[in-house]
Enzyme design. Structure first.
Site, mmCIF file in Angstrom:
data_model
loop_
_atom_site.group_PDB
_atom_site.id
_atom_site.type_symbol
_atom_site.label_atom_id
_atom_site.label_comp_id
_atom_site.label_asym_id
_atom_site.label_seq_id
_atom_site.Cartn_x
_atom_site.Cartn_y
_atom_site.Cartn_z
ATOM 1 N N ASP A 1 -13.133 153.548 21.410
ATOM 2 C CA ASP A 1 -14.520 153.450 21.570
ATOM 3 C C ASP A 1 -15.098 154.234 20.501
ATOM 4 O O ASP A 1 -16.083 154.332 19.918
ATOM 5 C CB ASP A 1 -14.960 153.815 23.038
ATOM 6 C CG ASP A 1 -14.151 154.936 23.619
ATOM 7 O OD1 ASP A 1 -13.263 155.494 22.957
ATOM 8 O OD2 ASP A 1 -14.685 155.469 24.758
ATOM 9 N N TYR B 1 -2.709 139.308 23.721
ATOM 10 C CA TYR B 1 -3.000 137.822 23.156
ATOM 11 C C TYR B 1 -1.498 137.251 23.439
ATOM 12 O O TYR B 1 -1.452 135.981 23.470
ATOM 13 C CB TYR B 1 -3.089 137.922 21.635
ATOM 14 C CG TYR B 1 -4.381 138.452 21.241
ATOM 15 C CD1 TYR B 1 -5.400 138.803 22.123
ATOM 16 C CD2 TYR B 1 -4.993 138.341 20.018
ATOM 17 C CE1 TYR B 1 -6.686 139.087 21.903
ATOM 18 C CE2 TYR B 1 -6.138 138.692 19.430
ATOM 19 C CZ TYR B 1 -7.185 139.442 20.543
ATOM 20 O OH TYR B 1 -8.043 139.461 19.948
ATOM 21 N N ASP C 1 -13.278 143.288 12.160
ATOM 22 C CA ASP C 1 -14.639 142.600 12.123
ATOM 23 C C ASP C 1 -15.645 143.097 12.124
ATOM 24 O O ASP C 1 -16.649 143.018 11.296
ATOM 25 C CB ASP C 1 -14.569 141.621 13.560
ATOM 26 C CG ASP C 1 -13.952 140.245 13.388
ATOM 27 O OD1 ASP C 1 -13.024 140.151 12.499
ATOM 28 O OD2 ASP C 1 -14.355 139.305 13.915
ATOM 29 N N ASP D 1 -8.287 143.552 16.196
ATOM 30 C CA ASP D 1 -8.985 142.164 15.865
ATOM 31 C C ASP D 1 -10.739 142.833 15.831
ATOM 32 O O ASP D 1 -11.424 142.135 14.928
ATOM 33 C CB ASP D 1 -8.722 141.269 17.129
ATOM 34 C CG ASP D 1 -9.618 139.857 16.868
ATOM 35 O OD1 ASP D 1 -9.953 139.593 15.778
ATOM 36 O OD2 ASP D 1 -9.491 139.104 17.469
ATOM 37 N N LYS E 1 -6.181 153.596 23.407
ATOM 38 C CA LYS E 1 -6.856 154.057 24.431
ATOM 39 C C LYS E 1 -6.042 154.766 25.659
ATOM 40 O O LYS E 1 -6.043 154.383 26.653
ATOM 41 C CB LYS E 1 -7.447 152.773 25.048
ATOM 42 C CG LYS E 1 -8.576 153.225 25.997
ATOM 43 C CD LYS E 1 -10.039 153.891 25.593
ATOM 44 C CE LYS E 1 -11.009 154.116 26.625
ATOM 45 N NZ LYS E 1 -12.068 155.244 25.925
#
Length: 350
Positions: free
Chosen positions: A218, A136, A246, A242, A186
């Site tokens: 994942d 970001y 959610d 993020d 990851k």
């Protein structure tokens, strides 16, 4: 008297922040409020998503109550002028690197979750998301590759200091809860994540009382819907946090129920508090938005920035009591308007 900067923003932002402010005012804590435009609403009046006056207010306030930003009318603008640039700008300018996102299933909403009630019963997770690094904030842009094709790029990077400070927030949060911390990365394919894992492991030496585990993102996404109550505190980077927070919101019944706090220190001085949902322009102005996430964000504001645990719990208990009595907005399968839901919470504020 503590000053609360109210930045309603776009879409349903003004609707939900109005209800959160009503609840704060009902507590009669001697708070003062000052409002300023941000996002698309600010661009409409000043040509900038984050006017200097709005940023100055955020900096001098004791805490910031934020609504939501985003407006499809401005998607064609260059990125620095889009509403979303304001949110990134406030985080950067205030140094808000730690985002705290609790996902708690209120007992009355067990059937509102998309998961089976027996899977989500007792859900109480906190996602600690790094907020000022990662893709970001990394270098980004468009270019032409060797074959002459258009190519977009976003650089993901963290330095060890950035990882250490968010890891400390995660460990401190875990120490105040069940002393379990899951670090999500990851590391099997990303060098950024390998550094993340190395630094989290090094930081863990300061917290021998905390049980630290690591999980690839994942797998974490899968486990959040398979066995979500196995988690307690999750610490992860900006992008992964993020997405996972959610996802966790749907385990808890609705994204309209999840608050958040963005902090620059564990004590939370001058933090920013906002629901994790977006501006939802498709329902803006219709009185359909669920204000509970904004109201619960106000509770976090009292807890972290004003050190008022008792008042924070009053708000949380009022929300729970309203839900127990059947108060529901459309996202929860009910028919209450935004204001009626706020009224229901206010009625339970004792």
């Amino acid at each position: 008297m503590p000053l609360i900067a109210v930045l309603p923003g776009d879409g349903i932002g003004p609707e939900v922040t109005t209800q959160a402010r009503r609840v704060l005012e009902a507590l009669d804590l001697g708070l003062t409020f000052e409002e300023a435009p941000v996002g698309g609403a600010a661009y409409m009046v000043s040509g900038r998503p984050l006017p200097e006056e709005t940023l100055a207010l955020a900096k001098r306030a004791d805490a910031v109550l934020f609504g939501a930003i985003g407006d499809p009318r401005f998607e064609g603008l260059e990125r620095r002028l889009r509403p979303e640039a304001a949110l990134l700008g406030i985080r950067r300018e205030l140094g808000l690197f730690a985002n705290i996102r609790p996902a708690t299933l209120f007992p009355a909403l067990a059937n509102a979750s998309t998961l089976k009630p027996e899977v989500v019963a007792g859900l109480d997770i906190v996602v600690v998301r790094e907020l000022t690094g990662d893709v970001y904030f990394g270098e980004k842009g468009h270019r032409q590759n060797a074959e002459g094709l258009r190519q977009g790029f976003d650089v993901m990077s963290y330095d060890e200091a950035e990882v250490e400070r968010i890891a400390i927030v995660g460990f401190e949060m875990a120490r105040r809860r069940k002393k379990k911390l899951c670090s999500v990365d990851k590391a099997n394919v990303l060098e950024t994540s390998q550094l993340w894992r190395d630094v989290v492991n090094e930081t863990s030496l300061q917290y021998p009382d905390i049980a630290l585990t690591h999980m690839y993102v994942d797998n974490a996404a899968m486990q959040l819907v398979r066995r979500p109550t196995d988690f307690d505190v999750i610490v992860t980077g900006n992008l992964f946090g993020d997405i996972l927070s959610d996802q966790a919101s749907m385990c808890a019944g609705s994204i309209g129920m999840l608050p958040s706090a963005s902090l620059r220190a564990w004590s939370g001085d001058n933090g920013m508090y906002e629901p994790i949902h977006g501006s939802a322009p498709d329902i803006a102005g219709q009185g359909k938005a669920n204000p509970c996430a904004a109201i619960l964000s106000a509770a976090m504001l009292l807890r972290h920035s004003l050190n008022d645990e008792a008042s924070a719990q009053r708000i949380e208990k009022a929300v729970s009591a309203a839900l127990d009595k059947g108060a529901r907005t459309a996202d929860l399968g009910g028919s209450l308007s935004t204001q009626a839901m706020g009224d229901a919470v206010l009625a339970e504020l004792v």
